[in-house]
Design a protein around this motif. Structure first.
Motif, PDB file in Angstrom:
ATOM      1  N   MET A 199      21.655 -24.256 -13.999  1.00 29.35           N
ATOM      2  CA  MET A 199      22.647 -24.785 -14.924  1.00 29.35           C
ATOM      3  C   MET A 199      24.035 -24.661 -14.299  1.00 29.35           C
ATOM      4  SD  MET A 199      21.338 -23.217 -18.552  1.00 29.35           S
ATOM      5  CE  MET A 199      22.285 -24.394 -19.525  1.00 29.35           C
ATOM      6  N   LYS A 200      24.975 -25.426 -14.837  1.00 29.69           N
ATOM      7  CA  LYS A 200      26.365 -25.319 -14.415  1.00 29.69           C
ATOM      8  C   LYS A 200      27.087 -24.390 -15.385  1.00 29.69           C
ATOM      9  CE  LYS A 200      26.811 -29.813 -12.127  1.00 29.69           C
ATOM     10  NZ  LYS A 200      27.565 -31.094 -12.063  1.00 29.69           N
ATOM     11  N   LEU A 201      27.590 -23.275 -14.842  1.00 30.47           N
ATOM     12  CA  LEU A 201      28.229 -22.259 -15.662  1.00 30.47           C
ATOM     13  C   LEU A 201      29.654 -22.011 -15.180  1.00 30.47           C
ATOM     14  CD1 LEU A 201      25.396 -19.526 -15.573  1.00 30.47           C
ATOM     15  CD2 LEU A 201      25.538 -21.536 -17.073  1.00 30.47           C
ATOM     16  N   SER A 202      30.515 -21.607 -16.106  1.00 31.84           N
ATOM     17  CA  SER A 202      31.827 -21.086 -15.732  1.00 31.84           C
ATOM     18  C   SER A 202      31.940 -19.680 -16.307  1.00 31.84           C
ATOM     19  CB  SER A 202      32.965 -21.978 -16.255  1.00 31.84           C
ATOM     20  OG  SER A 202      33.189 -21.756 -17.641  1.00 31.84           O
ATOM     21  N   VAL A 203      32.737 -18.862 -15.640  1.00 31.74           N
ATOM     22  CA  VAL A 203      33.003 -17.518 -16.121  1.00 31.74           C
ATOM     23  C   VAL A 203      34.514 -17.322 -16.100  1.00 31.74           C
ATOM     24  CG1 VAL A 203      32.686 -15.049 -15.746  1.00 31.74           C
ATOM     25  CG2 VAL A 203      30.809 -16.634 -15.237  1.00 31.74           C
ATOM     26  N   PHE A 204      35.106 -17.167 -17.274  1.00 28.69           N
ATOM     27  CA  PHE A 204      36.542 -16.949 -17.380  1.00 28.69           C
ATOM     28  C   PHE A 204      36.813 -15.445 -17.395  1.00 28.69           C
ATOM     29  CE2 PHE A 204      36.652 -21.333 -18.081  1.00 28.69           C
ATOM     30  CZ  PHE A 204      37.968 -21.778 -18.079  1.00 28.69           C
ATOM     31  N   GLY A 205      37.565 -15.010 -16.394  1.00 27.59           N
ATOM     32  CA  GLY A 205      37.814 -13.590 -16.188  1.00 27.59           C
ATOM     33  C   GLY A 205      36.967 -13.086 -15.040  1.00 27.59           C
ATOM     34  N   CYS A 206      37.594 -12.652 -13.971  1.00 28.07           N
ATOM     35  CA  CYS A 206      36.856 -12.200 -12.787  1.00 28.07           C
ATOM     36  C   CYS A 206      37.173 -10.747 -12.458  1.00 28.07           C
ATOM     37  CB  CYS A 206      37.151 -13.105 -11.585  1.00 28.07           C
ATOM     38  SG  CYS A 206      36.566 -14.795 -11.823  1.00 28.07           S
ATOM     39  N   GLY A 207      37.318  -9.961 -13.510  1.00 27.71           N
ATOM     40  CA  GLY A 207      37.419  -8.521 -13.340  1.00 27.71           C
ATOM     41  C   GLY A 207      36.031  -7.937 -13.236  1.00 27.71           C
ATOM     42  N   TYR A 208      35.875  -6.702 -13.693  1.00 29.02           N
ATOM     43  CA  TYR A 208      34.594  -6.012 -13.522  1.00 29.02           C
ATOM     44  C   TYR A 208      33.444  -6.792 -14.170  1.00 29.02           C
ATOM     45  CZ  TYR A 208      31.070  -2.417 -13.464  1.00 29.02           C
ATOM     46  OH  TYR A 208      29.900  -1.746 -13.242  1.00 29.02           O
ATOM     47  N   LEU A 209      33.565  -7.103 -15.442  1.00 32.22           N
ATOM     48  CA  LEU A 209      32.496  -7.815 -16.146  1.00 32.22           C
ATOM     49  C   LEU A 209      32.291  -9.214 -15.584  1.00 32.22           C
ATOM     50  CD1 LEU A 209      30.520  -8.498 -18.445  1.00 32.22           C
ATOM     51  CD2 LEU A 209      32.516  -8.833 -19.934  1.00 32.22           C
ATOM     52  N   GLY A 210      33.368  -9.978 -15.473  1.00 29.62           N
ATOM     53  CA  GLY A 210      33.249 -11.372 -15.075  1.00 29.62           C
ATOM     54  C   GLY A 210      32.754 -11.571 -13.654  1.00 29.62           C
ATOM     55  N   ALA A 211      33.264 -10.779 -12.716  1.00 28.38           N
ATOM     56  CA  ALA A 211      32.844 -10.939 -11.322  1.00 28.38           C
ATOM     57  C   ALA A 211      31.368 -10.616 -11.153  1.00 28.38           C
ATOM     58  CB  ALA A 211      33.683 -10.043 -10.414  1.00 28.38           C
ATOM     59  N   VAL A 212      30.917  -9.545 -11.796  1.00 30.73           N
ATOM     60  CA  VAL A 212      29.496  -9.190 -11.718  1.00 30.73           C
ATOM     61  C   VAL A 212      28.643 -10.282 -12.355  1.00 30.73           C
ATOM     62  CG1 VAL A 212      27.723  -7.556 -12.486  1.00 30.73           C
ATOM     63  CG2 VAL A 212      29.927  -6.706 -11.644  1.00 30.73           C
ATOM     64  N   HIS A 213      29.063 -10.761 -13.520  1.00 34.36           N
ATOM     65  CA  HIS A 213      28.271 -11.786 -14.211  1.00 34.36           C
ATOM     66  C   HIS A 213      28.201 -13.068 -13.390  1.00 34.36           C
ATOM     67  CE1 HIS A 213      26.234 -13.313 -17.741  1.00 34.36           C
ATOM     68  NE2 HIS A 213      26.955 -14.411 -17.674  1.00 34.36           N
ATOM     69  N   ALA A 214      29.328 -13.479 -12.835  1.00 40.37           N
ATOM     70  CA  ALA A 214      29.353 -14.715 -12.038  1.00 40.37           C
ATOM     71  C   ALA A 214      28.429 -14.611 -10.837  1.00 40.37           C
ATOM     72  CB  ALA A 214      30.781 -15.021 -11.603  1.00 40.37           C
ATOM     73  N   ALA A 215      28.544 -13.513 -10.097  1.00 43.59           N
ATOM     74  CA  ALA A 215      27.711 -13.343  -8.901  1.00 43.59           C
ATOM     75  C   ALA A 215      26.238 -13.235  -9.264  1.00 43.59           C
ATOM     76  CB  ALA A 215      28.162 -12.107  -8.131  1.00 43.59           C
ATOM     77  N   ALA A 216      25.939 -12.518 -10.336  1.00 46.51           N
ATOM     78  CA  ALA A 216      24.543 -12.345 -10.737  1.00 46.51           C
ATOM     79  C   ALA A 216      23.931 -13.672 -11.192  1.00 46.51           C
ATOM     80  CB  ALA A 216      24.445 -11.299 -11.854  1.00 46.51           C
ATOM     81  N   MET A 217      24.683 -14.459 -11.958  1.00 50.79           N
ATOM     82  CA  MET A 217      24.168 -15.747 -12.421  1.00 50.79           C
ATOM     83  C   MET A 217      23.918 -16.691 -11.233  1.00 50.79           C
ATOM     84  SD  MET A 217      23.724 -15.605 -15.714  1.00 50.79           S
ATOM     85  CE  MET A 217      23.177 -13.925 -15.353  1.00 50.79           C
TER      86      MET A 217
END
Length: 433
Positions: A1-19
């Motif tokens: 899927m095409k996803l965006s993650v707004f916020g690339c701090g601790y939560l966002g960076a981990v979520h983006a990389a994991a997805m």
């Protein structure tokens, strides 16, 4: 899927990389240009085991990109909001500035049928308010709280112990189906999935953190009783932990909890309950917070007492600065707080931490930092272990005794073997032991 993650701090960076590691195409959005440049180069802005590897692989595969431009998220079907909600400077409540800004940045780029998914920890009632902004665009809103443990965040994202979907209409499967596609890998392995309304999903995270904080403060309250009765709180925890209704986890007495979640979440929960006219329902959380903060002062008092009330100029080695091992996070860290308090009393504090010293230096340049644990220990008249890093737990008491001027150790996490340290000539003091 095409996803965006707004916020690339601790939560966002981990979520983006994991997805992205799971095969999704992900765009991470954050206004901090320096952070975006670092992430785009495959460098993590904080320490988290396993993250550098999946981040580099995802960028190399082309499935993960980072940008400061919210418009780059326009093609995404699912937009995650993973920004911070720190404690407000003027109250105990959560600061919603970053969540509100992320939604404002995203709104012009939403398309009908897309799904906005909140992951940030927010006061109950937030999702309903934000849905009123999102719905006119033809997009919809869901709330999907995170349950990350620092040091295990990659695993907790890829292999979560549960998934919670907060949706506007629990009888409509459309949003649930989209989230099921996002988390298909986890669901295929049997991860439990709970579909709720907005309010329940918002409460899940703060309720879980409040329970864990209460459990920690409970055993620390027992440590206070143990200290005046001669009981051993570690043995006490072992004994009651065998009761399946209680369990042994989070029953470790010491200097208490810290970090960017538990302290601010229980305070924000209390503040929100008071706004709702139900402050009495969670009034006990104020005592949980008070017990937690008291334990930091307790270990400082023990060190001062060992110097007969005169710590000025005495060399104290403080081992640990991060709020927990396998992290460089110093937010509301009991370890760093202990170092600062001892410094404020005039002690010559020499601190060490395997990962958190750069962060600590920026916040507290008045402290002295050692490059190695051995350097911190050399010539010390008291040793204080306040973060349970493996290298501190594995210290050889006999070899360590040869480095210090005065073999006095304070085990702020109850992770050292009292018998072994005492046999090696140390005066050992634990917390509630």
């Amino acid at each position: 899927m095409k996803l965006s993650v707004f916020g690339c701090g601790y939560l966002g960076a981990v979520h983006a990389a994991a997805m992205a590691s799971l095969g999704h195409d992900v765009i991470g959005v954050d206004p901090d240009a320096a952070k975006i440049a670092k992430l785009s180069a495959g460098q993590t802005p904080f320490f988290e085991p396993g993250l550098p590897e999946i981040l580099s692989d995802a960028i190399a595969s082309g499935r993960l990109r980072f940008t400061t431009d919210p418009a780059a998220a326009a093609d995404a079907d699912v937009h995650f909001i993973g920004v911070g909600t720190p404690q407000r400077k003027d109250s105990a409540g959560a600061d919603m500035t970053y969540v509100n800004q992320a939604i404002a940045d995203l709104l012009p780029h939403l398309k009908p049928g897309s799904l906005v998914v909140g992951k940030s920890t927010v006061p109950v009632g937030t999702a309903t308010r934000l849905a009123e902004l999102v719905n006119p665009t033809g997009a919809r809103l869901a709330w999907n709280p995170e349950f990350l443990r620092e040091g295990f965040a990659v695993k907790d994202t890829i292999e979560p112990d549960r998934l919670v979907y907060g949706v506007a209409d629990e009888t409509n499967d459309e949003d649930t189906a989209i989230l099921d596609e996002v988390y298909a890998t986890a669901l295929s392995t049997g991860t439990p999935r709970i579909v709720t309304g907005y309010a329940t999903a918002e409460l899940v995270k703060v309720a879980a953190n409040s329970f864990l904080a209460t459990k920690i403060s409970f055993i620390n309250a027992m440590a206070e009783i143990a200290e005046v009765t001669g009981a051993d709180v570690t043995q006490l925890a072992d004994a009651i932990g065998h009761d399946a209704r209680i369990g042994r986890r989070f029953l470790n007495a010491g200097v208490g909890f810290g970090g960017g979640c538990l302290p601010k979440d229980i305070r924000a929960f209390t503040a929100r309950a008071e706004e709702l006219g139900k402050g009495e329902s969670v009034a006990f959380l104020k005592q949980v917070d008070e017990i937690n903060l008291r334990r930091r002062q307790r270990i400082v008092d023990l060190v001062v007492d060992s110097f007969e009330g005169r710590p000025f100029g005495r060399r104290v080695a403080v081992l640990g600065l991060a709020f927990k091992p396998d992290s460089d996070d110093i937010r509301d860290s009991p370890a760093l707080d202990v170092a600062v308090r001892l410094k404020g009393l005039g002690a010559e504090v020499i601190s060490h931490d395997p990962e958190a010293m750069d962060n600590a230096r920026r916040m507290h340049p008045q402290l002295t930092y050692a490059d190695t644990a051995e350097q911190a220990l050399t010539g010390a008249e008291a040793v204080v272990v306040v973060t349970e890093w493996r290298e501190y737990r594995d210290l050889d008491p006999a070899a360590t005794a040869a480095l210090v001027d005065r073999p006095v150790v304070f085990d702020g996490r109850n992770v050292l073997d009292p018998t072994a340290w005492r046999t090696a000539g140390w005066t050992y003091t634990g917390m509630g032991r």
